[in-house]
Every structure is written in structure tokens, then in C-alpha cells.
Design an enzyme around this catalytic site. Structure first.
Site, PDB file in Angstrom:
ATOM      1  N   HIS A  49      17.096 -36.418  38.050  1.00 25.67           N
ATOM      2  CA  HIS A  49      17.237 -36.065  39.016  1.00 25.67           C
ATOM      3  C   HIS A  49      18.549 -35.707  38.601  1.00 25.67           C
ATOM      4  O   HIS A  49      18.933 -34.933  38.502  1.00 25.67           O
ATOM      5  CB  HIS A  49      17.182 -36.522  40.335  1.00 25.67           C
ATOM      6  N   ASP A  81      11.999 -36.440  36.005  1.00 28.64           N
ATOM      7  CA  ASP A  81      12.945 -36.381  37.664  1.00 28.64           C
ATOM      8  C   ASP A  81      12.015 -37.290  38.870  1.00 28.64           C
ATOM      9  O   ASP A  81      10.722 -36.649  39.296  1.00 28.64           O
ATOM     10  CB  ASP A  81      12.851 -35.234  37.969  1.00 28.64           C
ATOM     11  N   SER A 102      18.877 -28.756  43.343  1.00 32.96           N
ATOM     12  CA  SER A 102      18.347 -30.171  44.188  1.00 32.96           C
ATOM     13  C   SER A 102      17.971 -29.070  45.333  1.00 32.96           C
ATOM     14  O   SER A 102      17.578 -28.213  45.896  1.00 32.96           O
ATOM     15  CB  SER A 102      19.282 -30.920  44.431  1.00 32.96           C
TER      16      SER A 102
END
Length: 462
Positions: free
Chosen positions: A403, A371, A269
């Protein structure tokens, strides 16, 4: 034969041994010493009819030795009972208490740090409707995964294979955790330097403990690098911290059994974005005149980017709609003028740094097609840009994964983990012995019931 009565004389007054209820004064005197001058003997003789005076017979040689030996033995037993051991080493129970106290103290300090930074962040952001709903969703999400978090947390704090809080720089957040495999005779082990995610504001090294546990069980050392979050620092500070952490790993991992020639850089991320910026900036420095570097891009075998965003120009509005407001995001990235500098996808297409791009290692991006925190298109377009400028880049997509699915829910589900197996296939490529072990490795056990994982998937704020 009757023992001879032998008085003990000294240059000064005569010393007589006498005991009082079996007690003694110290190790040198195990009986009370009654001192009398040479004239005292005559005084005792003259007063032997006086009942108020206690008679003190001299001790025979045999009696005094036996009695003193008995007193010494009793004294040692008393000391053992009272815990007055002369051994300098602590009892095992005391050592266990000390270790437990240290663990509790460490956990309390870590909790205090995170809580304090959380309140600082809330004061900066203000409390709005979107942030309240996000935090409530995060609380529900965390509760549903709590069975897994407890087990991973126990491993993190109690396992001897985890070295927590190793200092790599001079900032308070310049710490990293090492996850070490069990000792083996297979020689130096591959290493993954991992930068955790957290939207640039809640990142923390312990977030990588599940990945660290997984990879260390397969013979891979994992270094989870902490860094300053916003508002402690801005993007330049995060890149600087990440670079110093990577430098520590490159220059010191051999001391922990790692192979300095097999180091892989990974980020998740926001951590994937920070790691990509760090790698590109380091490549640019290596081509600069007079720039001193403490590590080299050539030491990195490959870069793994998980669910990252690499073109900030495309993400500003998207993040704003999801609650990471434009003003805050631009503050993190140091204003509009810095978006180009911190957008790896844009920078690799700059002809002025084309030579630096050629120094980059193999880049492998992983992303879930479901995601909605950072769309998978972010990885697709970055791979395309890298390939256009001649860099080695590969993309692996996971159908329908969100995610957090690929990083948290899937590993807690147990069994075969696609992301985990894909990462190992790159790390162990060319290592037939490790690949053979991977093929027969038992599946990981489940940490969280399936129905709780499905609910967590629905309420996740990420």
C-alpha cells in the site's frame, strides 16, 4: 576679512545659537536656542565682569552655517548608528526574521491542529490492543523514513514554489496547497487535483508533498486538497469538501499558470475512494433538473485512482479484521443504508444513472499486488464494472508492491519511479515536447538508505 556679526531677530524675542557638546534638539533646531529679549543684551553688558555668568558671543554668518552643517552631518550619522532610519522599508535581516517567524508560527499551528485532532480521534475510538500496536508500528515506520520526511518537509515549508493553505471554502479544513513548477514559456501547464489518503480519519493535505514535488519538477501543477476527517465530519462532508476544492481548482487555476482544459483528478487510498464518489456524484448532479454546479465533469481529463477501495460492502469485514472496526467504519459512512451511495462500483451498475456514467472521463486505476491494506482486487473488480457499462477504464498493477511502496518508499528510493512515469505518460500524452523532456530528465536522488526502506516495508502498519 573679518566676518560681520549678525544677530538673528524674530518678531518676538531675539534668538541666539548655542551648542552643547555637539547635541541638538531635532531636525529643525540642530543647536540649543537661547532666548533673550531686547533688554537681555543690556543685562549681558552690565554683568560682563561677573564670573558666574557665561558669556555668549554672537555667531558670524560663515561660522554659523559651517557649524550647523557639521551638526546636521553628525546627527545623521548618529541616527544611522542607532538604527533610526527614516526609510519605511524593513532591513533585509528584519524581513528574514519576520519570514522565519511566520514559518515557525505556521508549522506550530499545523502541528497543534493535527495533535488535537489525533487526541479527539483516540477519545472516540478508545484505546484497544490493535490500535496500540498500530500506532507503535506507525511510529517505527515514521522513524525509519524520517530522513526522507525531513527533506520533503524542508521543501514543503521553505520552497517558494509551494503555496500553502489557500482557502477554498468556509470550513476550517477547507484549505489546499499548490505546487507550482518553475516559470516557463511553454504556455499553461497541466494540473493534478489530488485528494490524500488516511483511512478517512488521518488524511491531511501535506501527505501529498512528495508527489507534488515530483510532478512540479516535470512541469505539472499539483493542488493537494484538504478535507474534514472523521469525527470532524462523515462521508458526505468529505465529498462536499472535495467537490468544493475541485471547483476552486477548475475556476481559479488559470491565475496560477494552469490550463483549465487539462485538469486531472487523483486520489490515494481513502482519497481515491472520496475522489471517485465526488466524480460520480457530480456527474449525477449534471443530469439533474435545476441542480446548480460550480464545475463540470467534462473539465476533468482523466481520473487516477491509487490503491483505492470502491465497493464498501466487500470491505466492511476486511477492515474490521484489520482494526478499523465495523461500528466505526459504519459511523464514518453514515450507516448501513449509505453504503450503496458511497460504493462507486455498485453505483455505476445502477441502470437509473447509466447516462451519468457516460459522462465520466477516462479512469485509470493503479494498485500493488502486495497491498494488504486494500487488496488489489478492489481495483480489478471496479475496472470490470466500469467496462461492462461502457465507461473507459484501465488497470495498472505493480507486482509485489504494498500500500505504501508505490506512494512513499519507491519515490524515496530515487532513480526511476514506475508509478510516477506512468502518471506522466497519461498527462503528457500527445505533447511531444513534454515527452522529449521526460525522456532526458535526470533520475531523482535517493532520500533514504535502502536498508531503512526495507525495514519500513516490513514494519509498515498499512
Amino acid at each position: 576679512m573679518q566676518s560681520q556679526m549678525l544677530p538673528i531677530t524674530m518678531p518676538s524675542p531675539t534668538t541666539l545659537f548655542r551648542t552643547e557638546n555637539g547635541d541638538d534638539v531635532d531636525n529643525e533646531q540642530h543647536s540649543r536656542l537661547l532666548l533673550s529679549s531686547s533688554s537681555s543684551s543690556s543685562t549681558l553688558s552690565s554683568n560682563k565682569d561677573d564670573d558666574s555668568k557665561e558669556k555668549m558671543p554672537f555667531l558670524s554668518r560663515a561660522l554659523s552655517y559651517t557649524h550647523l552643517t557639521h551638526l546636521i552631518s553628525n546627527k545623521k550619522k548618529q541616527k544611522r548608528r542607532r538604527g533610526y532610519s527614516n526609510d519605511d522599508s524593513l532591513p533585509s535581516f528584519s524581513r528574514q526574521q519576520s519570514t522565519l517567524t511566520q514559518e515557525v508560527t505556521h508549522a506550530a499551528s499545523e502541528t497543534y491542529l493535527i495533535t488535537r485532532l489525533g487526541f479527539e480521534l483516540l477519545r472516540y475510538l478508545g484505546v484497544g490492543y490493535r490500535w496500540i500496536t498500530k500506532f507503535l508500528a506507525l511510529g517505527c515506520y515514521a522513524m525509519l523514513l524520517m530522513p526522507g520526511f525531513i527533506q520533503v518537509g524542508y521543501y514543503y515549508y521553505r520552497s517558494r514554489q509551494v503555496r500553502r493553505g489557500i482557502v477554498y471554502g468556509d470550513q476550517p479544513r477547507n484549505r489546499l496547497d499548490l505546487y507550482l513548477p518553475e516559470k516557463s514559456d511553454d504556455g499553461p501547464m497541466p494540473v493534478v487535483a489530488f485528494i490524500t489518503g488516511g483511512a478517512w480519519i488521518i488524511g491531511y493535505k501535506a501527505w501529498g508533498s512528495l508527489l507534488g514535488q515530483q510532478l512540479s519538477e516535470r512541469g505539472v501543477i499539483v493542488a493537494c486538497i484538504d478535507y474534514r476527517n472523521f469525527p470532524q465530519g462523515t462521508m458526505s462532508d468529505m465529498v462536499k469538501d472535495a467537490s468544493e476544492g475541485i471547483s476552486f481548482v477548475c475556476n481559479n487555476i488559470a491565475d496560477y499558470g494552469g490550463d483549465p482544459n487539462r485538469i486531472y483528478l487523483m486520489g490515494q487510498s481513502a482519497g481515491a475512494h472520496i475522489a471517485a464518489c465526488t466524480l460520480l456524484e457530480q456527474a449525477t448532479k449534471e443530469l439533474g433538473e435545476g441542480d446548480k454546479t460550480s464545475w463540470s465533469v467534462s473539465q476533468i481529463k482523466a481520473y487516477f485512482g491509487l490503491s483505492g477501495g470502491y465497493d464498501l460492502f466487500k470491505l466492511v469485514d476486511y477492515f474490521h479484521e484489520r482494526g478499523l472496526y465495523r461500528s466505526i467504519f459504519l459511523s464514518i459512512m453514515e450507516g448501513d443504508q449509505s453504503l450503496r451511495r458511497f460504493s462507486p462500483e455498485v453505483r455505476v451498475q445502477d441502470p437509473s444513472i447509466r447516462s451519468a456514467v457516460q459522462l465520466l472521463p477516462l479512469i485509470v486505476l493503479f494498485h500493488g499486488t502486495g497491498d494488504y491494506s486494500i487488496p488489489c482486487d478492489a481495483s480489478k473488480t471496479f475496472v470490470d464494472a466500469l467496462r461492462r457499462v461502457g465507461a473507459q477504464a484501465e488497470l495498472i498493477l505493480y507486482e509485489g508492491k504494498t500500500h505504501t511502496d508505490v506512494f512513499l518508499q519507491d519515490p524515496m528510493r530515487g532513480g526511476k519511479d514506475e508509478l510516477f512515469e506512468d502518471i506522466l505518460s497519461y498527462i503528457h500524452a500527445g505533447d511531444s515536447a513534454s515527452l522529449a523532456k521526460d525522456a532526458v530528465a535526470p533520475p531523482r536522488r535517493r532520500l533514504v538508505p535502502e536498508f531503512m526502506l526495507k525495514l519500513a516495508h516490513k514494519v509498515s502498519p498499512f
